[in-house]
Design a protein around this motif. Structure first.
Motif, PDB file in Angstrom:
ATOM      1  N   VAL A 255       0.859  -1.190   0.000  1.00  0.00           N
ATOM      2  CA  VAL A 255       0.000   0.000   0.000  1.00  0.00           C
ATOM      3  C   VAL A 255       0.886   1.227   0.000  1.00  0.00           C
ATOM      4  CG1 VAL A 255      -1.679   1.353   1.328  1.00  0.00           C
ATOM      5  CG2 VAL A 255      -1.939  -1.129   1.159  1.00  0.00           C
ATOM      6  N   THR A 257       0.897   5.414   0.307  1.00  0.00           N
ATOM      7  CA  THR A 257       0.079   6.534   0.764  1.00  0.00           C
ATOM      8  C   THR A 257       0.867   7.837   0.682  1.00  0.00           C
ATOM      9  OG1 THR A 257       0.647   6.708   3.142  1.00  0.00           O
ATOM     10  CG2 THR A 257      -0.833   4.916   2.493  1.00  0.00           C
ATOM     11  N   ARG A 273       3.219   6.017  -9.527  1.00  0.00           N
ATOM     12  CA  ARG A 273       2.232   5.147  -8.888  1.00  0.00           C
ATOM     13  C   ARG A 273       1.192   6.034  -8.202  1.00  0.00           C
ATOM     14  NH1 ARG A 273       2.768   0.289  -4.274  1.00  0.00           N
ATOM     15  NH2 ARG A 273       0.503  -0.003  -4.065  1.00  0.00           N
ATOM     16  N   GLN A 274      -0.051   5.745  -8.473  1.00  0.00           N
ATOM     17  CA  GLN A 274      -1.128   6.489  -7.830  1.00  0.00           C
ATOM     18  C   GLN A 274      -1.292   5.974  -6.404  1.00  0.00           C
ATOM     19  OE1 GLN A 274      -4.777   7.371 -10.049  1.00  0.00           O
ATOM     20  NE2 GLN A 274      -5.911   6.462  -8.350  1.00  0.00           N
ATOM     21  N   ASP A 276      -2.704   4.646  -2.956  1.00  0.00           N
ATOM     22  CA  ASP A 276      -3.893   3.880  -2.607  1.00  0.00           C
ATOM     23  C   ASP A 276      -4.755   4.612  -1.586  1.00  0.00           C
ATOM     24  OD1 ASP A 276      -3.196   1.291  -4.041  1.00  0.00           O
ATOM     25  OD2 ASP A 276      -1.447   1.522  -2.744  1.00  0.00           O
ATOM     26  N   VAL A 277      -4.113   5.331  -0.681  1.00  0.00           N
ATOM     27  CA  VAL A 277      -4.819   6.030   0.401  1.00  0.00           C
ATOM     28  C   VAL A 277      -4.126   7.367   0.633  1.00  0.00           C
ATOM     29  CG1 VAL A 277      -5.632   5.904   2.796  1.00  0.00           C
ATOM     30  CG2 VAL A 277      -5.265   3.794   1.508  1.00  0.00           C
ATOM     31  N   ALA A 571      -5.281   2.011   5.641  1.00  0.00           N
ATOM     32  CA  ALA A 571      -4.074   1.626   4.905  1.00  0.00           C
ATOM     33  C   ALA A 571      -3.524   0.299   5.423  1.00  0.00           C
ATOM     34  CB  ALA A 571      -3.017   2.727   5.029  1.00  0.00           C
ATOM     35  N   LEU A 574      -5.822  -2.555   4.337  1.00  0.00           N
ATOM     36  CA  LEU A 574      -5.656  -2.812   2.915  1.00  0.00           C
ATOM     37  C   LEU A 574      -4.372  -3.605   2.660  1.00  0.00           C
ATOM     38  CD1 LEU A 574      -6.866  -2.288   0.109  1.00  0.00           C
ATOM     39  CD2 LEU A 574      -5.596  -0.123   0.042  1.00  0.00           C
ATOM     40  N   ARG A 578      -3.929  -7.462   1.016  1.00  0.00           N
ATOM     41  CA  ARG A 578      -3.141  -7.721  -0.192  1.00  0.00           C
ATOM     42  C   ARG A 578      -1.986  -8.690   0.066  1.00  0.00           C
ATOM     43  NH1 ARG A 578      -2.795  -1.588  -2.872  1.00  0.00           N
ATOM     44  NH2 ARG A 578      -4.992  -1.506  -3.504  1.00  0.00           N
ATOM     45  N   PRO A 593     -10.785   1.365  -3.343  1.00  0.00           N
ATOM     46  CA  PRO A 593      -9.504   2.050  -3.210  1.00  0.00           C
ATOM     47  C   PRO A 593      -9.653   3.542  -3.458  1.00  0.00           C
ATOM     48  CG  PRO A 593      -9.266   0.057  -4.512  1.00  0.00           C
ATOM     49  CD  PRO A 593     -10.744   0.268  -4.304  1.00  0.00           C
ATOM     50  N   SER A 595      -9.118   7.027  -4.913  1.00  0.00           N
ATOM     51  CA  SER A 595      -8.581   7.534  -6.174  1.00  0.00           C
ATOM     52  C   SER A 595      -8.726   9.041  -6.201  1.00  0.00           C
ATOM     53  CB  SER A 595      -9.340   6.928  -7.358  1.00  0.00           C
ATOM     54  OG  SER A 595     -10.710   7.275  -7.302  1.00  0.00           O
TER      55      SER A 595
END
Length: 617
Positions: A255, A257, A273-274, A276-277, A571, A574, A578, A593, A595
């Motif tokens: 994850v 953040t 990378r976008q 996640d939180v 976070a 999550l 995963r 998630p 965005s």
């Protein structure tokens, strides 16, 4: 929309709605890894220190922080003790038996969290071998002359080694969550993942490494996010290896953040990378809570600042201190990033407006930006000494005056005022009046300072307005600290704090949060807007300022870790889902998630962001 005194969880837009906590933390261990555990370097120290209490409340003895060992910090901030968990003790002993030094104790802050501190210097003899391990794991080489990068490698290697020993001891229960902050700690994440150590990992960037460098170099950052050649820019600044470590940590984490939406957009372009939180930075509101006393604290601390001003402007105190407002800016000495250029130009325009309007209000501005200094300015010390001498002289003469007046009245006489004070008294007062003019630029605040003996919190409470028109500010604790102390502040929509307030408060200016638009307006327009904010503030009556401070303080709950800590909970959950999908599910949270909103992405990519001002001469 008016805010009630207490905010509910659901009043935070976009905040996940949890039912009862369904994870049994007794079957989990949470480690938080940062270079700033017990080691104050920057704002991350504030994040992990203030968040410790709510995390300890949730996790108890299953929460441990990890950082570098510094002897002075350990002696002054940590109470040494034995690990309560035998697996942790066994893992530490394994490192110690192999020639490393590892220390365990309780950090003496609110919550008293456990800490594991690794001695970097004692393990430096492994540096060359660990450089080879890093190269074999991810083909990142570190130059010998970059001590900070080399120290981060030693630290990360020790952390990964510890996690390997720990998970071997624990087997499959309890499961381990490791939360890493910034690139200095990210090496441990990269090595742990490359060695397939069974961890749920979270990586938080509080500001991208390259973003800081680009903005410090006056680049037109936000207008060119999608145009930068990232590899080339990092190489030209000789931080390519650091950038690679940061990017590797981002992509290895289960994850990822960031601390604000605007930093999330930056990270998406800089690190590909976008997030996640988004995990906004909070504060431990109880530390600043003064209930109904915060107005009295403002008055008391304002009086201390007034005393300093009397000494500073001695001989030129031609303004009424009761009609004087104190503004301040504080932060790193980054002239453009922190908006000091915009602030100075706005003050020039404010001064013009106040003169044109023939206002009787005076504004005294403090720049609290620590920089290298050799010593106190002698004239500054002299001015404060003169102020103290004047006070002592006035007290001495007052005592004599009172005693003689009292004796005259006892005799039944109306005193002759011309004889109450003798020639010696007038000589003493004249000698005190004719002193040297001084000029002072405050660089730091401490209760032990001979110039302005106040801690930062006391100083903030005594001021009327904090001004932080930053161009690059991933979060911004300074306006947040003003808010919880009931002091109005100016921020921008290019700061994480400003964006957060715009999102969650319908009219921030009604609550003393003035947000300068540095996103859509030109530099000149932003400067005029800041000038107008300050001019309008100067026009408020004392009663209006008191009412506004009450409203500002009401926003405190919005910044409390009790609420914002929920993002960190999400976070971690999550990451568990995963890394251990067979054991942990996200269904009970009913969450998608996080965005970025389309409007925010479009705003950042299609609007003009003024970089700086050309100062008038």
């Amino acid at each position: 929309m008016r805010l009630s005194r207490s905010l509910s969880i659901t009043s935070l837009s976009g905040l996940p709605l949890w039912e009862e906590e369904s994870l049994d933390v007794q079957d989990l261990l949470l480690f938080e890894v940062s270079w700033e555990v017990t080691n104050k370097v920057g704002g991350i120290y504030t994040v992990i220190q203030t968040k410790a209490k709510i995390t300890v409340d949730e996790w108890g003895e299953n929460y441990i922080m990890m950082g570098p060992y510094y002897e002075h910090n350990f002696k002054t901030q940590v109470e040494k003790c034995e690990p309560p968990n035998q697996a942790i003790k066994a893992a530490m002993d394994s490192l110690i038996n192999n020639g490393c030094q590892v220390h365990f104790g309780r950090w003496l802050i609110e919550g008293s969290p456990y800490v594991i501190l690794f001695d970097i210097g004692a393990a430096a003899w492994n540096l060359d071998r660990w450089k080879g391990d890093l190269w074999n794991a991810c083909s990142i080489g570190l130059p010998y002359h970059d001590r900070e990068a080399n120290d981060s490698l030693v630290f990360g290697s020790l952390v990964a080694w510890f996690f390997k020993e720990l998970t071997d001891q624990l087997q499959d229960k309890p499961n381990v969550i490791a939360h890493f902050h910034e690139w200095q700690a990210g090496t441990g994440l990269v090595l742990s993942r490359s060695r397939k150590i069974p961890l749920a990992t979270v990586f938080t960037t509080h500001a991208t490494l390259l973003g800081r460098y680009l903005c410090a170099g006056n680049a037109d950052f936000y207008n060119n996010l999608d145009k930068f050649n990232i590899d080339q820019e990092a190489g030209e600044r000789q931080i390519y290896h650091r950038y690679c470590l940061e990017r590797a940590a981002v992509h290895c984490a289960h994850v990822f953040t960031t601390v604000s939406q605007i930093t999330a957009v930056e990270a998406n372009h800089m690190l590909h990378r976008q997030p996640d939180v988004v995990t906004p930075n909070g504060l431990n509101i109880r530390k600043f809570s003064a209930m109904h006393e915060f107005q009295n604290l403002h008055s008391m601390n304002k009086a201390k600042i007034q005393e300093f001003v009397r000494g500073h402007f001695y001989g030129h105190l031609d303004f009424n201190l009761e009609k004087t407002l104190f503004f301040f800016i504080a932060g790193r000495y980054e002239f453009s990033n922190k908006g000091a250029d915009l602030f100075l130009e706005s003050l020039s325009r404010l001064n013009y407006l106040l003169r044109v309007q023939k206002s009787d209000v005076t504004v005294v501005v403090f720049f609290i930006m620590p920089a290298k200094t050799n010593n106190f300015n002698v004239e500054s010390l002299k001015g404060q000494a003169v102020r103290k001498q004047l006070w002592d002289t006035a007290q001495s003469v007052k005592e004599k005056f009172g005693k003689r007046l009292y004796e005259s009245l006892l005799r039944g006489e109306i005193p002759d005022m011309s004889k109450i004070l003798d020639r010696d008294d007038f000589t003493i007062m004249k000698r005190a009046i004719y002193a040297t003019q001084i000029v002072f630029h405050p660089e730091f605040l401490s209760s032990t300072s001979p110039l302005l003996p106040m801690d930062y919190e006391e100083f903030v409470r005594g001021c009327h307005l904090g001004v932080f028109p930053s161009y690059y500010e991933p979060w911004g604790y300074t306006p947040g600290e003003c808010t919880v102390m009931g002091i109005p502040s100016v921020t921008t929509n290019l700061s994480g704090f400003g964006c957060f307030m715009e999102e969650h408060v319908s009219d921030p200016s009604e609550y003393g949060i003035y947000i300068v638009d540095r996103r859509f307006r030109s530099a000149d327009e932003s400067c005029n807007q800041l000038t107008q904010f300050m001019f309008s503030f100067c026009q408020q009556s004392r009663r209006q300022r008191i009412i506004q401070r009450n409203r500002t303080e009401r926003l405190s709950d919005l910044l409390d870790w009790r609420y914002l800590g929920r993002f960190y909970m999400h976070a971690r959950h999550l990451a568990l889902s995963r890394s251990f999908p067979g054991k942990f599910k996200m269904d009970h949270l009913n969450l998608a998630p996080v965005s970025l909103s389309h409007s925010l992405r479009c705003t950042l990519m299609h609007s003009h962001f003024p970089r700086s001002l050309t100062m008038r001469t």
